[in-house]
Design a protein around this motif. Structure first.
Motif, PDB file in Angstrom:
ATOM      1  N   TRP A   1       4.061   3.802   4.452  1.00 53.67           N
ATOM      2  CA  TRP A   1       3.147   2.614   4.634  1.00 53.67           C
ATOM      3  C   TRP A   1       3.938   1.234   4.616  1.00 53.67           C
ATOM      4  O   TRP A   1       3.721   0.509   5.406  1.00 53.67           O
ATOM      5  CB  TRP A   1       2.294   2.674   3.382  1.00 53.67           C
ATOM      6  CG  TRP A   1       0.972   1.817   3.504  1.00 53.67           C
ATOM      7  CD1 TRP A   1      -0.363   2.297   3.704  1.00 53.67           C
ATOM      8  CD2 TRP A   1       1.133   0.545   3.031  1.00 53.67           C
ATOM      9  NE1 TRP A   1      -1.191   1.120   3.764  1.00 53.67           N
ATOM     10  CE2 TRP A   1      -0.305   0.049   3.305  1.00 53.67           C
ATOM     11  CE3 TRP A   1       1.956  -0.514   2.764  1.00 53.67           C
ATOM     12  CZ2 TRP A   1      -0.856  -1.244   3.177  1.00 53.67           C
ATOM     13  CZ3 TRP A   1       1.563  -1.893   2.573  1.00 53.67           C
ATOM     14  CH2 TRP A   1       0.153  -2.338   2.732  1.00 53.67           C
TER      15      TRP A   1
ATOM     16  N   ILE B   1      -1.147   8.716   0.410  1.00 52.74           N
ATOM     17  CA  ILE B   1      -1.646   7.941   0.914  1.00 52.74           C
ATOM     18  C   ILE B   1      -1.970   8.026   2.460  1.00 52.74           C
ATOM     19  O   ILE B   1      -0.994   8.412   3.220  1.00 52.74           O
ATOM     20  CB  ILE B   1      -0.977   6.347   1.160  1.00 52.74           C
ATOM     21  CG1 ILE B   1      -0.837   6.061  -0.256  1.00 52.74           C
ATOM     22  CG2 ILE B   1      -1.579   5.138   1.758  1.00 52.74           C
ATOM     23  CD1 ILE B   1       0.308   4.556  -0.552  1.00 52.74           C
TER      24      ILE B   1
ATOM     25  N   GLN C   1      -4.745   2.440   1.345  1.00 49.62           N
ATOM     26  CA  GLN C   1      -5.236   3.451   2.280  1.00 49.62           C
ATOM     27  C   GLN C   1      -6.550   2.491   3.273  1.00 49.62           C
ATOM     28  O   GLN C   1      -6.258   2.696   4.163  1.00 49.62           O
ATOM     29  CB  GLN C   1      -6.007   4.716   1.555  1.00 49.62           C
ATOM     30  CG  GLN C   1      -6.415   5.602   2.694  1.00 49.62           C
ATOM     31  CD  GLN C   1      -6.538   6.948   2.277  1.00 49.62           C
ATOM     32  OE1 GLN C   1      -5.460   7.556   1.399  1.00 49.62           O
ATOM     33  NE2 GLN C   1      -7.672   7.666   2.289  1.00 49.62           N
TER      34      GLN C   1
END
Length: 458
Positions: free
Chosen positions: A241, A120, A83
């Motif tokens: 991500w 996340i 993150q």
């Protein structure tokens, strides 16, 4: 001429200044990435590296040994490292403005509902909600508590019961029938989904009671028709991500693009277009495996999925040709059901790789599942030996039926919206019944710890 010379000199100075600033920002980015991922790699993988190197040294009859360290892994380090790095990279790319207030950045990174298992979060989505003034909202409180209740149902009614069976089978698979081992693998697949998604529901529900909407992390993954679709529905925040910060940057590098051009000339358009994608997927899933932990089975698990998705993309024209020649109606419900069952079976194979302690155990459990002809002499006795009595099996079965019905309804329309349309008596009666079911039939007490979730270790 003098003015023109001054303008050209000024433009040159501006370009040089921008170039220096860009170089400085790039150095800061690299330093930050190396420092943060270096800490993560050291804490999670130093002992893994030491043990494997020591094994190699013993094999080569070399005496020197690399010491192992007794390290304490900070809670949620994998999640908040990813993150934090997404924030740093987005600032470098110019996607978001840097936050000057350190306390606000710390709040974004350490927002407590997500610290254990995610999802996340991204700064552009989460930060505006965290920093904006908030007022108490009955709707947010109600929907948040609903989601938390559903999460506790999945965790305490289903996951913790499925875990009892899965743990026994994987620890004693040599003394269990083939059907029993297959049941244990199925139960681990159920446990993994209901435990992880249950925790995420609790986290997202807790955040929603405070007016914060966190990213969705699961979307009924066991209804997927392909492995690629499964990973678009499972652990979605991690997949997103990896796609944004690994897959696209890697696939667009000059070297990978050159490979694509070469493949296009030699093997045709389809291979030229899909080979860079396949290579990107192999890298992504290798890293996903490494991210999960310092064990070979996690790495093999990641490669397993990366290879399947890569081959699936490269072989797509072949599958289409076979479907056409065999006159298979790909839109028919029967074929779609076959695809769902096939994909679920593949994910169960992935569960064996993920859950088994050693690679030898992976192979043995996998083979034992094919001994479907092995029925126990006393089915009831074997089922009880797994650790659950008859009443718990009934509760587990009913819980699975409820989960299946809710997930089917969710595919078409939000269940919360359906409930919202009912009268207040029906709504609150349903909430009360759900609460009492969890209170009466939830797995808690000596031997059970509801604060422990599968993905807390990652």
């Amino acid at each position: 001429m003098g003015k023109q010379y001054q303008m050209e000199r000024s433009q040159t100075s501006t370009k040089e200044y921008k170039k220096k600033c860009h170089l400085k920002r790039k150095r800061v980015l690299i330093l930050t990435l190396v420092l943060n991922f270096g800490i993560l790699l050291f804490l999670k993988y130093f002992n893994f590296f030491s043990e494997n190197m020591n094994h190699l040294l013993e094999t080569l009859s070399l005496g020197s040994q690399i010491p192992t360290l007794h390290l304490i892994l900070p809670l949620g380090i994998s999640f908040y490292t990813f993150q934090t790095m997404s924030y740093v990279i987005d600032v470098y790319w110019g996607k978001i403005e840097p936050e000057r207030n350190l306390a606000k950045v710390a709040l974004f990174v350490s927002f407590f509902p997500q610290i254990l298992q995610g999802p996340i979060g991204r700064f552009k989505d989460l930060a505006p909600q965290l920093y904006a003034p908030k007022k108490a909202s009955y709707r947010d409180l109600k929907f948040g508590l609903q989601l938390m209740l559903w999460g506790y149902f999945k965790k305490m009614i289903i996951a913790d019961r499925a875990a009892v069976i899965a743990d026994f089978v994987f620890e004693n698979y040599m003394n269990v029938s083939g059907m029993g081992v297959a049941l244990g693998v199925f139960m681990y697949a159920i446990q993994d989904y209901t435990d992880f998604s249950g925790c995420i529901d609790i986290a997202r529900g807790c955040a929603q009671t405070m007016g914060i909407t966190m990213a969705e992390n699961f979307r009924r993954p066991y209804f997927s028709k392909t492995v690629s679709e499964f990973w678009r529905r499972w652990h979605m925040s991690l997949g997103s991500w990896m796609k944004d910060y690994v897959f696209y940057p890697f696939s667009l590098t000059p070297g990978v693009r050159q490979i694509g051009k070469f493949a296009k000339k030699r093997f045709g358009k389809h291979i030229g277009r899909t080979l860079p994608i396949a290579l990107g997927n192999l890298l992504v899933f290798f890293l996903v495996g490494v991210w999960h932990g310092a064990q070979w089975n996690y790495i093999i698990w990641g490669i397993f999925y990366g290879f399947l998705i890569a081959i699936s993309g490269l072989m797509k024209p072949v599958w289409n040709y076979l479907n056409q020649k065999l006159h298979i109606s790909v839109q028919s419900r029967s074929f779609q059901l076959f695809q769902i069952l096939r994909t679920f079976w593949i994910t169960c194979v992935g569960c064996i790789i993920f859950r088994a302690v050693t690679l030898t155990d992976v192979w043995r459990v996998f083979l034992k599942c094919f001994h479907f002809y092995e029925f126990p002499l006393d089915i009831k006795k074997e089922l009880v030996s797994f650790g659950l009595n008859g009443k718990n099996y009934v509760v587990l079965l009913i819980g699975l039926i409820v989960l299946l019905i809710v997930d089917i309804l969710q595919e078409k329309k939000s269940v919360r919206e359906r409930i919202e349309k009912r009268s207040i008596w029906i709504r609150w009666g349903l909430y009360l019944v759900a609460f009492l079911i969890i209170l009466l039939f939830g797995m808690y007490g000596p031997g059970y710890d509801q604060t422990q979730f599968v993905y807390m270790q990652f």
